[in-house]
Design an enzyme around this catalytic site. Structure first.
Site, PDB file in Angstrom:
ATOM      1  CE1 TYR A   1     -10.368  11.495  17.016  1.00 53.87           C
ATOM      2  CE2 TYR A   1     -11.206  10.069  15.651  1.00 53.87           C
ATOM      3  CZ  TYR A   1      -9.954  10.867  16.116  1.00 53.87           C
ATOM      4  OH  TYR A   1      -8.801  10.525  15.304  1.00 53.87           O
TER       5      TYR A   1
ATOM      6  CD  GLU B   1      -1.806  -2.197   1.587  1.00 56.41           C
ATOM      7  OE1 GLU B   1      -1.021  -2.521   2.146  1.00 56.41           O
ATOM      8  OE2 GLU B   1      -2.582  -3.289   1.402  1.00 56.41           O
TER       9      GLU B   1
END
Length: 163
Positions: free
Chosen positions: A71, A27
């Protein structure tokens, strides 16, 4: 940070050259996209955390993570984690995988999160918070939920712009 061996952390140059530590993951292209699109990024972490991975197997790419908690709105130290991509679509050179720098991370479909931070500690903290949010979403999956309103989101961004 317990469990991390600093000598094994993969370090690469801005142009993608492996400098030290373990070999970069497959990745790495996504990590580089974040570094290129979010100038404050100093660390990128990729995990296979249980709840995030489970959630990534269920999510609709157009409606990833609702504003369930404050959050979700102001977390990630400057961006919300709401994009969902498959590893193979990102790896074919798509530069929108980091949403042009708007988001602090992505969930890779059926795979797990990639999360950024202004330091390794902040990236890990954001990944841990995302895992807790994913856990909440999995627990609440079949129950009706109340999400934050657009006004709630605007108020949070106004009062906590530094997060």
């Amino acid at each position: 940070m317990p469990g991390l061996d600093p000598d094994r952390i993969s370090k690469v140059s801005r142009d993608g050259r492996h400098l030290s530590g373990d070999k970069p993951s497959k990745e790495i292209f996504l990590h580089r996209t974040f570094y290129d699109s979010r100038t404050a990024t100093r660390a990128v972490v990729h995990l296979h955390s249980t709840c995030c991975t489970a959630l990534s197997c269920h999510l609709d790419p157009n409606d990833c993570i609702p504003a369930l908690t404050p959050y979700v709105v102001v977390g990630g130290r400057g961006g919300t984690i709401v994009a969902l991509h498959t590893t193979w679509t990102c790896s074919r050179g798509r530069t929108d995988c980091a949403a042009g720098g708007r988001f602090a991370g992505v969930l890779l479909a059926n795979h797990g999160p990639v999360v950024t931070g202004t330091s390794l500690a902040s990236a890990v903290a954001a990944a841990e918070e995302l895992e807790e949010t994913a856990k909440l979403l999995m627990i609440l999956r079949s129950a009706p939920v109340r999400v934050l309103t657009e006004q709630d989101e605007a108020d949070l961004r106004k009062h906590f712009p530094q997060m």
